[in-house]
Design a protein around this motif. Structure first.
Motif, PDB file in Angstrom:
ATOM      1  N   MET A   1       0.860  -1.244  -0.027  1.00 17.25           N
ATOM      2  CA  MET A   1      -0.142   0.103   0.003  1.00 17.25           C
ATOM      3  C   MET A   1       0.829   1.350   0.046  1.00 17.25           C
ATOM      4  O   MET A   1       1.772   1.489   0.831  1.00 17.25           O
ATOM      5  N   ARG A   2       0.544   2.182  -1.030  1.00 19.29           N
ATOM      6  CA  ARG A   2       1.278   3.276  -0.984  1.00 19.29           C
ATOM      7  C   ARG A   2       0.579   4.549  -0.496  1.00 19.29           C
ATOM      8  O   ARG A   2      -0.639   4.390  -0.562  1.00 19.29           O
ATOM      9  N   GLU A   3       1.276   5.212   0.283  1.00 22.81           N
ATOM     10  CA  GLU A   3       0.556   6.202   1.090  1.00 22.81           C
ATOM     11  C   GLU A   3       1.416   7.788   0.599  1.00 22.81           C
ATOM     12  O   GLU A   3       2.456   7.683   0.429  1.00 22.81           O
ATOM     13  N   GLY A  84      -3.666  10.632  -6.050  1.00 28.08           N
ATOM     14  CA  GLY A  84      -4.264   9.334  -6.318  1.00 28.08           C
ATOM     15  C   GLY A  84      -3.390   8.527  -7.532  1.00 28.08           C
ATOM     16  O   GLY A  84      -3.560   7.513  -7.578  1.00 28.08           O
ATOM     17  N   ASP A  88      -2.236   4.887  -2.635  1.00 15.42           N
ATOM     18  CA  ASP A  88      -3.705   4.159  -2.495  1.00 15.42           C
ATOM     19  C   ASP A  88      -4.302   5.051  -1.107  1.00 15.42           C
ATOM     20  O   ASP A  88      -5.460   4.763  -0.894  1.00 15.42           O
ATOM     21  N   SER A 112     -13.140   9.410  -1.873  1.00 15.18           N
ATOM     22  CA  SER A 112     -12.237   8.096  -2.038  1.00 15.18           C
ATOM     23  C   SER A 112     -13.305   7.277  -3.033  1.00 15.18           C
ATOM     24  O   SER A 112     -12.951   6.499  -3.757  1.00 15.18           O
ATOM     25  N   THR A 116     -11.815   5.874  -6.216  1.00 16.41           N
ATOM     26  CA  THR A 116     -11.750   4.272  -6.272  1.00 16.41           C
ATOM     27  C   THR A 116     -12.427   3.963  -7.874  1.00 16.41           C
ATOM     28  O   THR A 116     -12.009   3.148  -8.365  1.00 16.41           O
ATOM     29  N   ARG A 121      -9.030   0.648  -8.578  1.00 17.99           N
ATOM     30  CA  ARG A 121      -8.331   0.314  -7.490  1.00 17.99           C
ATOM     31  C   ARG A 121      -8.734   1.100  -6.168  1.00 17.99           C
ATOM     32  O   ARG A 121      -9.238   2.205  -6.630  1.00 17.99           O
ATOM     33  N   PRO A 122      -8.776   0.468  -5.154  1.00 18.24           N
ATOM     34  CA  PRO A 122      -9.221   1.284  -3.877  1.00 18.24           C
ATOM     35  C   PRO A 122      -8.455   2.602  -3.743  1.00 18.24           C
ATOM     36  O   PRO A 122      -6.905   2.287  -3.491  1.00 18.24           O
ATOM     37  N   ILE A 123      -8.861   3.531  -3.463  1.00 18.65           N
ATOM     38  CA  ILE A 123      -8.121   4.778  -3.106  1.00 18.65           C
ATOM     39  C   ILE A 123      -8.800   5.469  -1.851  1.00 18.65           C
ATOM     40  O   ILE A 123      -9.964   5.560  -2.003  1.00 18.65           O
ATOM     41  N   ARG A 124      -8.158   5.588  -0.836  1.00 20.66           N
ATOM     42  CA  ARG A 124      -8.677   5.984   0.428  1.00 20.66           C
ATOM     43  C   ARG A 124      -8.133   7.670   0.493  1.00 20.66           C
ATOM     44  O   ARG A 124      -6.996   7.829   0.519  1.00 20.66           O
TER      45      ARG A 124
END
Ligand SMILES: [Zn+2]
Length: 235
Positions: A1-3, A84, A88, A112, A116, A121-124
């Protein structure tokens, strides 16, 4: 997971960088008024603390900026979209009680969902500080044993008068002063924030009529009391 942490040089995002375990930081140079002070500050903080900082010039929002330093509408949506591409989890620092159109827990949930859906892909998009006020964030920072001098190097003024001078006459300076004062820290301001004419003309009536959340009113009253001003409690 990248932040990635959207880093603004301000009083919230520097503690957030520590709070989140020093993630990569991203500053958007949107070519707004006062940007040079912010850029100098983020660069100084990054080099002093070994921060993995990117200064992006992908967004030129100068056409939408005002000399009064008004917030640019839904700029956080634009920041989140570009962040984004990189991550993620996008940390954008909002604090307890923030409720502008593009900075609230609900707004970040909507961003989000949108990102997404488009990214596949899920992005929060989230803030680490939804349950903390600015004063509580500064208190956390101090309790973590982090240096006051570093905190005072942060920059959070919408209408700076010259290099690194907080004007003391804008909403950002007022909020900074409240958070520092409630933690017994004397900030540096070109003029004393508690004498700003907007306090009597706007903030006191707005607070007395219930236009602000109770915790913000309480922290404002606590800070004002230190300079001998005791505003009426809200009805
Ligand atoms: Zn200011």
């Amino acid at each position: 997971m990248r932040e990635v942490l959207l880093f603004s040089a301000g009083l919230d995002s520097f503690p957030a960088w520590h709070y989140l375990g020093k993630p990569p930081a991203l500053y958007f140079d949107i070519r707004h008024y006062g940007r040079q002070q912010e850029i100098d500050t983020v660069q100084a903080l990054a080099s002093a603390h070994g921060m993995d900082l990117t200064i992006s010039n992908e967004l030129d929002l100068s056409a939408w900026a005002t000399p009064q330093g008004d917030l640019i509408p839904f700029r956080n949506v634009l920041f989140a979209m570009l962040a984004g591409f990189r991550a993620d989890v996008v940390w954008c620092v909002g604090v307890k009680g923030d409720h502008t159109a593009d900075k609230s827990p609900e707004a970040f949930i909507r961003m989000s969902e949108m990102l997404t859906a488009f990214a596949g892909r899920p992005i929060r998009v989230d803030s680490p500080f939804w349950n903390m006020t600015k004063s509580e964030i500064v208190a956390w920072y101090l309790e973590a044993g982090l240096p006051v001098n570093d905190l005072l190097q942060t920059f959070s003024c919408a209408t700076p008068e010259d290099a690194f001078a907080h004007c003391g006459r804008c909403p950002s300076c007022l909020r900074r002063w409240i958070a520092l004062t409630n933690n017994d820290i004397a900030g540096h301001f070109a003029s004393p924030p508690w004498t700003w004419d907007r306090i009597r003309a706007y903030y006191l009536p707005a607070m007395a009529s219930g236009g602000y959340p109770p915790h913000r009113v309480e922290e404002f009253r606590r800070a004002m009391a230190t300079v001998g001003v005791f505003p009426e409690p809200p009805r």
